[in-house]
Scaffold this motif. Structure first.
Motif, PDB file in Angstrom:
ATOM      1  N   ARG A  19       0.806  -1.446   0.024  1.00 54.31           N
ATOM      2  CA  ARG A  19      -0.189   0.057   0.091  1.00 54.31           C
ATOM      3  C   ARG A  19       0.865   1.355   0.054  1.00 54.31           C
ATOM      4  O   ARG A  19       0.405   2.315  -0.183  1.00 54.31           O
ATOM      5  N   LYS A  20       2.066   1.316   0.430  1.00 48.98           N
ATOM      6  CA  LYS A  20       2.844   2.165   0.554  1.00 48.98           C
ATOM      7  C   LYS A  20       3.394   2.762  -1.011  1.00 48.98           C
ATOM      8  O   LYS A  20       4.034   3.969  -0.959  1.00 48.98           O
ATOM      9  N   LEU A  21       3.202   1.738  -1.897  1.00 48.41           N
ATOM     10  CA  LEU A  21       3.908   2.131  -3.237  1.00 48.41           C
ATOM     11  C   LEU A  21       3.183   2.990  -3.883  1.00 48.41           C
ATOM     12  O   LEU A  21       1.842   2.953  -3.755  1.00 48.41           O
ATOM     13  N   GLU A  22       3.730   4.186  -4.593  1.00 48.68           N
ATOM     14  CA  GLU A  22       3.288   5.030  -5.543  1.00 48.68           C
ATOM     15  C   GLU A  22       2.941   4.483  -6.936  1.00 48.68           C
ATOM     16  O   GLU A  22       3.805   4.049  -7.347  1.00 48.68           O
ATOM     17  N   ALA A  23       1.707   4.719  -7.436  1.00 45.42           N
ATOM     18  CA  ALA A  23       1.535   4.175  -8.642  1.00 45.42           C
ATOM     19  C   ALA A  23       1.862   5.367  -9.843  1.00 45.42           C
ATOM     20  O   ALA A  23       1.398   6.398  -9.620  1.00 45.42           O
ATOM     21  N   ASP A  24       2.116   4.881 -10.827  1.00 43.18           N
ATOM     22  CA  ASP A  24       2.453   5.899 -11.922  1.00 43.18           C
ATOM     23  C   ASP A  24       1.270   5.617 -13.067  1.00 43.18           C
ATOM     24  O   ASP A  24       1.054   6.591 -13.936  1.00 43.18           O
ATOM     25  N   GLY A  25       0.486   4.520 -13.182  1.00 44.47           N
ATOM     26  CA  GLY A  25      -0.486   4.463 -14.037  1.00 44.47           C
ATOM     27  C   GLY A  25      -1.798   4.916 -13.986  1.00 44.47           C
ATOM     28  O   GLY A  25      -2.067   5.995 -13.207  1.00 44.47           O
ATOM     29  N   PRO A  26      -2.903   4.382 -14.701  1.00 47.62           N
ATOM     30  CA  PRO A  26      -4.029   5.064 -14.618  1.00 47.62           C
ATOM     31  C   PRO A  26      -4.830   4.625 -13.377  1.00 47.62           C
ATOM     32  O   PRO A  26      -4.363   3.919 -12.519  1.00 47.62           O
ATOM     33  N   GLU A  31      -6.923   1.423  -8.173  1.00 52.27           N
ATOM     34  CA  GLU A  31      -8.044   0.806  -7.525  1.00 52.27           C
ATOM     35  C   GLU A  31      -7.877  -0.652  -7.583  1.00 52.27           C
ATOM     36  O   GLU A  31      -8.313  -1.354  -6.444  1.00 52.27           O
ATOM     37  N   ARG A  32      -7.664  -1.205  -8.794  1.00 55.00           N
ATOM     38  CA  ARG A  32      -7.574  -2.630  -8.895  1.00 55.00           C
ATOM     39  C   ARG A  32      -6.474  -3.306  -7.859  1.00 55.00           C
ATOM     40  O   ARG A  32      -6.634  -4.396  -7.260  1.00 55.00           O
ATOM     41  N   ARG A  33      -5.227  -2.620  -7.879  1.00 51.99           N
ATOM     42  CA  ARG A  33      -4.423  -2.846  -6.835  1.00 51.99           C
ATOM     43  C   ARG A  33      -5.017  -3.020  -5.469  1.00 51.99           C
ATOM     44  O   ARG A  33      -4.525  -3.664  -4.500  1.00 51.99           O
ATOM     45  N   GLU A  34      -5.656  -1.781  -5.140  1.00 49.57           N
ATOM     46  CA  GLU A  34      -5.928  -1.793  -3.602  1.00 49.57           C
ATOM     47  C   GLU A  34      -7.022  -2.748  -3.440  1.00 49.57           C
ATOM     48  O   GLU A  34      -6.945  -3.303  -2.411  1.00 49.57           O
ATOM     49  N   GLN A  35      -7.872  -3.057  -4.509  1.00 47.13           N
ATOM     50  CA  GLN A  35      -8.936  -4.277  -4.347  1.00 47.13           C
ATOM     51  C   GLN A  35      -8.231  -5.702  -4.324  1.00 47.13           C
ATOM     52  O   GLN A  35      -8.628  -6.479  -3.213  1.00 47.13           O
ATOM     53  N   ALA A  36      -7.093  -5.855  -4.858  1.00 50.03           N
ATOM     54  CA  ALA A  36      -6.371  -6.780  -4.710  1.00 50.03           C
ATOM     55  C   ALA A  36      -5.609  -7.021  -3.164  1.00 50.03           C
ATOM     56  O   ALA A  36      -5.577  -8.103  -2.568  1.00 50.03           O
ATOM     57  N   ALA A  37      -5.189  -5.945  -2.831  1.00 53.28           N
ATOM     58  CA  ALA A  37      -4.522  -5.670  -1.353  1.00 53.28           C
ATOM     59  C   ALA A  37      -5.644  -6.212  -0.342  1.00 53.28           C
ATOM     60  O   ALA A  37      -5.262  -6.983   0.655  1.00 53.28           O
ATOM     61  N   ALA A  38      -6.840  -5.711  -0.434  1.00 49.22           N
ATOM     62  CA  ALA A  38      -7.984  -6.090   0.207  1.00 49.22           C
ATOM     63  C   ALA A  38      -8.225  -7.513   0.132  1.00 49.22           C
ATOM     64  O   ALA A  38      -8.335  -8.285   1.187  1.00 49.22           O
ATOM     65  N   LEU A 118      -7.311  -2.638 -19.237  1.00 49.93           N
ATOM     66  CA  LEU A 118      -8.615  -2.436 -17.977  1.00 49.93           C
ATOM     67  C   LEU A 118      -9.196  -3.701 -18.118  1.00 49.93           C
ATOM     68  O   LEU A 118      -9.753  -4.099 -17.039  1.00 49.93           O
ATOM     69  N   ARG A 119      -9.781  -4.453 -19.286  1.00 48.07           N
ATOM     70  CA  ARG A 119     -10.601  -5.726 -19.222  1.00 48.07           C
ATOM     71  C   ARG A 119      -9.851  -6.726 -18.382  1.00 48.07           C
ATOM     72  O   ARG A 119     -10.676  -7.591 -17.766  1.00 48.07           O
ATOM     73  N   HIS A 120      -8.662  -6.942 -18.725  1.00 46.64           N
ATOM     74  CA  HIS A 120      -7.976  -8.232 -18.354  1.00 46.64           C
ATOM     75  C   HIS A 120      -7.006  -8.187 -17.134  1.00 46.64           C
ATOM     76  O   HIS A 120      -6.823  -9.332 -16.527  1.00 46.64           O
ATOM     77  N   ALA A 127      -6.662 -13.787  -8.766  1.00 44.44           N
ATOM     78  CA  ALA A 127      -6.308 -12.631  -7.703  1.00 44.44           C
ATOM     79  C   ALA A 127      -7.412 -12.670  -6.655  1.00 44.44           C
ATOM     80  O   ALA A 127      -7.182 -12.031  -5.616  1.00 44.44           O
ATOM     81  N   ARG A 128      -8.480 -13.285  -6.743  1.00 38.60           N
ATOM     82  CA  ARG A 128      -9.668 -12.935  -5.886  1.00 38.60           C
ATOM     83  C   ARG A 128      -9.513 -14.284  -4.999  1.00 38.60           C
ATOM     84  O   ARG A 128     -10.115 -14.208  -3.651  1.00 38.60           O
ATOM     85  N   SER A 129      -9.109 -15.428  -5.399  1.00 33.30           N
ATOM     86  CA  SER A 129      -8.986 -16.477  -4.591  1.00 33.30           C
ATOM     87  C   SER A 129      -7.715 -16.995  -4.217  1.00 33.30           C
ATOM     88  O   SER A 129      -7.516 -17.860  -2.982  1.00 33.30           O
ATOM     89  N   GLU A 130      -6.483 -16.624  -4.785  1.00 34.81           N
ATOM     90  CA  GLU A 130      -5.225 -17.138  -4.252  1.00 34.81           C
ATOM     91  C   GLU A 130      -4.406 -15.776  -3.851  1.00 34.81           C
ATOM     92  O   GLU A 130      -4.175 -14.838  -4.405  1.00 34.81           O
TER      93      GLU A 130
END
Ligand SMILES: Nc1ncnc2c1ncn2[C@@H]1O[C@H](COP(=O)(O)OP(=O)(O)O)[C@@H](O)[C@H]1O
Ligand SMILES: [Mg+2]
Lengths: 429, 254
Positions: A19-26, A31-38, A118-120, A127-130
């Motif tokens: 979560r400490k990492l700064e993102a450069d992308g869209p 958001e997707r990274r945050e969802q994955a962290a959660a 964005l789609r894939h 990433a939701r189960s493992e």
């Protein structure tokens, strides 16, 4: 690996680091990274009670004081895997555009490629189960995207994943998304290496989407120092009449695991999974494959070989799911293990779940030692013992090595196999 | 004397199979060893080739005056001993041609000779494959892998022809062959007969000896040579069978 309890704060520590990492992308990627962290926090680290983690305990990596998350960079040479004579990218700022290939970081992706990403991105791998797929998606700040246009056939690409190692215990992230368009051809080699010494937890995530009629050959080489932890996830999604050939070469790591999840989503899709695990010392190498036949008339063919010596352990768990309606499925799975010492242990676990009636499913597993009769036969022809063993061990691996289309890589692998040949003192009568 | 076997005893898993073999074979000679199934013919052949499974418990074997029993199988091959297996081993993943070249060059290196260059090697193999009528396609396949019985035996004789050993031991090379194949194999063997070379031909039947004429015939039974004679002994055995031996051994045993 022992199945000791996992320190409760390990999950918090790892989630906090990513979560400490700064993102450069869209923004959507953040958001997707945050969802994955959660997701990772929710899933936690797998304990011994989780069925498919029973044989591979992660308490040792949970006990490490991880200090930062880094992304992989260039291989400065010295590992021997950096130069395979192919066009290279390390996934940094480099862009390659030739023959319909676009390869570069998500932050630089053209609009069309970004829309596909964005789609894939993060949706092909589980990433939701493992938990490690989730952590890997959360940790990769700027994933590498490889896009091959419809009908294009670019030269092979080598994605170099190297972590120089800074002396501090590091989590090493690497996220690759391969998008092969309709009838596209695409050949990719990914090598994972690291400098010696530092504690290293690699959590690479690779995702492959093979469009209608596309042909993708993906070869991953894990050649980390024998102190590293490495838990890799590969997600494959195949549309109709596509073909994916994957080589999973696991050589290094104290504990290395690869998860391959392939979903055959279109009729007549063809998936070939080849694996070679070379384990020595106290290494624990584990591969789990899940092949999901979701469409009719698809073919999957798995051939996994492990060569073990010393006190090494390997696990192969191959699950095949044939869904209702996936008639005319042809699924084959073979796992052979060559055990070169008394203390080594190879485990193999096929798992078939078949919900359609008109299918062909076959699986086989063997665990054996070097054939004594064959050794004697070769020696009676004047071939010295060491050479005879070398021939037989290479022959064992040949069914996998022979499918790799890169000459330099095959030679390099044969050399690694030779290095695994135990001395005469280890010979078991 | 090329080969001298003196009072040889050998056991496997504690049970004695060879029980005092004496045999002397000189260069230029062909000796046939006959006998009922289970009499120890293959055991003798394998002990000579250096199979560790069989434990030599007594006796000695001299090859050109040197003790053989403390030598490894590869050293024996390098000295010029060749065994054509009764059951040639299948080796998936090892190409026949690659195997042959590795073996030839290993033997040459051990004798202090230069390795054969690839072109000379191919010429040699092609010539010998023609001699034993082995389909050249089989050279590209894995060693004996999926070969028919006859193809396996031809492949053994091909190796013998390529290595040009001093002592050839053929263990039931005739079994499982039809008459044409038998003749081809016998021609291959006869082509190798020479004053410098000795042969031990193990066979259950007289048939092969119609084509390969032996100088001496020995009958092995219960781990011993119970009779020796000239080539007429083989013909006699053809008529009488091995029944007389079994009666005799049974009589002696009780
Ligand atoms: N590997 C083995 N383990 C146990 N017994 C064996 C083994 N090989 C041969 N024998 C026994 O030794 C005896 C002689 O066998 P063999 O030499 O094969 O006979 P032959 O070739 O004359 O038919 C037989 O009784 C056989 O069962
Ligand atoms: Mg026999």
């Amino acid at each position: 690996m022992s199945a000791a309890a996992i320190p409760a704060d390990a999950v918090g520590l790892l989630a906090g680091l990513v979560r400490k990492l700064e993102a450069d992308g869209p923004d959507w990627h953040a958001e997707r990274r945050e969802q994955a962290a959660a997701c990772f926090e929710r899933l936690g680290l797998p304990g011994p009670k989780v069925e498919h983690w029973r044989e591979t305990g992660v308490s040792a990596l949970a006990a490490e004081a991880w200090t930062e998350v880094v992304e992989t960079g260039e291989d400065e040479g010295g590992t021997g895997w950096g130069d395979l004579g192919l066009a290279r990218t390390a996934g940094g700022g480099e862009l390659l555009v030739a023959d319909g290939l676009w390869a570069g970081p998500l932050s630089a992706a053209p609009e069309k490629v970004a829309a596909l990403a964005l789609r894939h991105l993060g949706h092909v791998a589980p990433a939701r189960s493992e938990p490690f797929a989730a952590l890997g998606v959360a940790a990769a700040v700027d994933p590498l995207i490889v896009h091959v246009a419809d009908g294009a056939n670019p030269a092979p690409l080598h994605v170099v994943r190297h972590a120089p190692g800074a002396g501090e215990p590091q989590v090493v992230a690497a996220h690759l998304l391969v998008l092969a368009g309709r009838d596209a051809r695409c050949t990719i080699v990914e090598t994972h290496t690291a400098g010696k010494g530092a504690a290293h937890l690699g959590i690479p995530v690779t995702e492959i989407v093979a469009g209608h009629g596309a042909r993708v050959v993906h070869t991953s080489v894990e050649a980390l120092p024998e102190t590293a932890f490495h838990i890799a996830t590969l997600g494959i999604e195949q549309l109709a009449a596509s073909r994916v050939v994957q080589h999973n070469l696991m050589l290094g790591g104290a504990l290395a695991r690869s998860e391959i999840h392939a979903r055959l989503d279109g009729p007549a899709a063809d998936c070939r999974l080849y694996g070679l695990l070379l384990a020595r010392g106290a290494q624990h190498l584990d591969c789990r494959t899940v092949v999901d036949h979701a469409a009719a008339g698809a073919t999957s063919h798995e051939d996994y070989k492990a060569i073990l010596r010393d006190r090494a352990q390997t696990v192969f768990a191959g699950r095949i799911v044939v869904r209702e309606g996936a008639q005319k499925t042809d699924a084959r799975q073979q796992n052979d293990n060559l055990v070169l010492s008394r203390e080594a242990l190879a485990r193999t676990r096929p798992q078939l779940e078949i919900y359609a009636d008109d299918v062909k499913c076959a699986h086989g597993a063997t665990v054996g030692r070097l054939d004594r009769d064959a050794q004697f036969y070769l020696r009676t022809r004047g071939i010295p013992l060491a050479e005879a063993r070398r021939m037989l061990i290479r022959a064992f691996a040949a069914a996998v090595v022979g499918t790799i289309p890169h000459g330099r890589l095959r030679e390099r692998l044969d050399a690694e196999i030779d290095a695994r040949i135990p001395g005469a003192e280890e010979e078991t009568p | 004397m090329m080969l001298e076997i003196r009072d040889l005893y050998a056991a496997v898993e504690g049970s004695e199979i060879l029980k005092g073999i004496d045999l002397a074979v000189d260069a230029g000679e062909v000796h046939a060893i006959m006998g009922p199934n289970g009499s120890g013919k293959s055991t003798l052949a394998q002990v000579l080739a250096g199979r560790e499974l069989f434990e030599v418990t007594r006796g000695e074997v001299l090859f050109e005056g040197e003790s053989l029993l403390d030598k490894s199988p590869e050293e024996r091959a390098q000295l010029g001993i060749f065994l054509a297996f009764q059951y040639p081993v299948e080796i998936p993943g090892v190409q026949n041609l690659y195997f042959l070249r590795t073996a030839v060059n290993a033997q040459r290196r051990a004798r202090g000779e230069d390795e054969l260059d690839p072109a000379s090697f191919m010429r040699l193999v092609r010539e010998k494959a023609r001699l034993v009528e082995l389909d050249e396609k089989l050279l590209k396949r894995a060693v004996n892998d999926g070969f028919s019985g006859g193809e396996k035996k031809r492949n053994e004789i091909l190796q013998m022809a390529v290595f040009e050993p001093k002592l050839c031991i053929l263990d039931e090379t005739d079994s499982g062959l039809d008459i044409d194949a038998l003749r081809t194999v016998a021609d291959g063997v006869n082509a190798l007969r020479s004053p410098e070379r000795a042969m031990i031909v193990v066979t259950h039947y007289q048939r092969l000896l119609d084509y390969i004429e032996p100088d001496r015939v020995h009958v092995l039974s219960g781990g011993r040579i119970v009779r020796s004679g000239g080539k007429e002994l083989a013909r006699e055995l053809e008529k009488t069978g091995y029944g007389w031996i079994e009666n005799r051994t049974a009589g002696a045993g009780s």
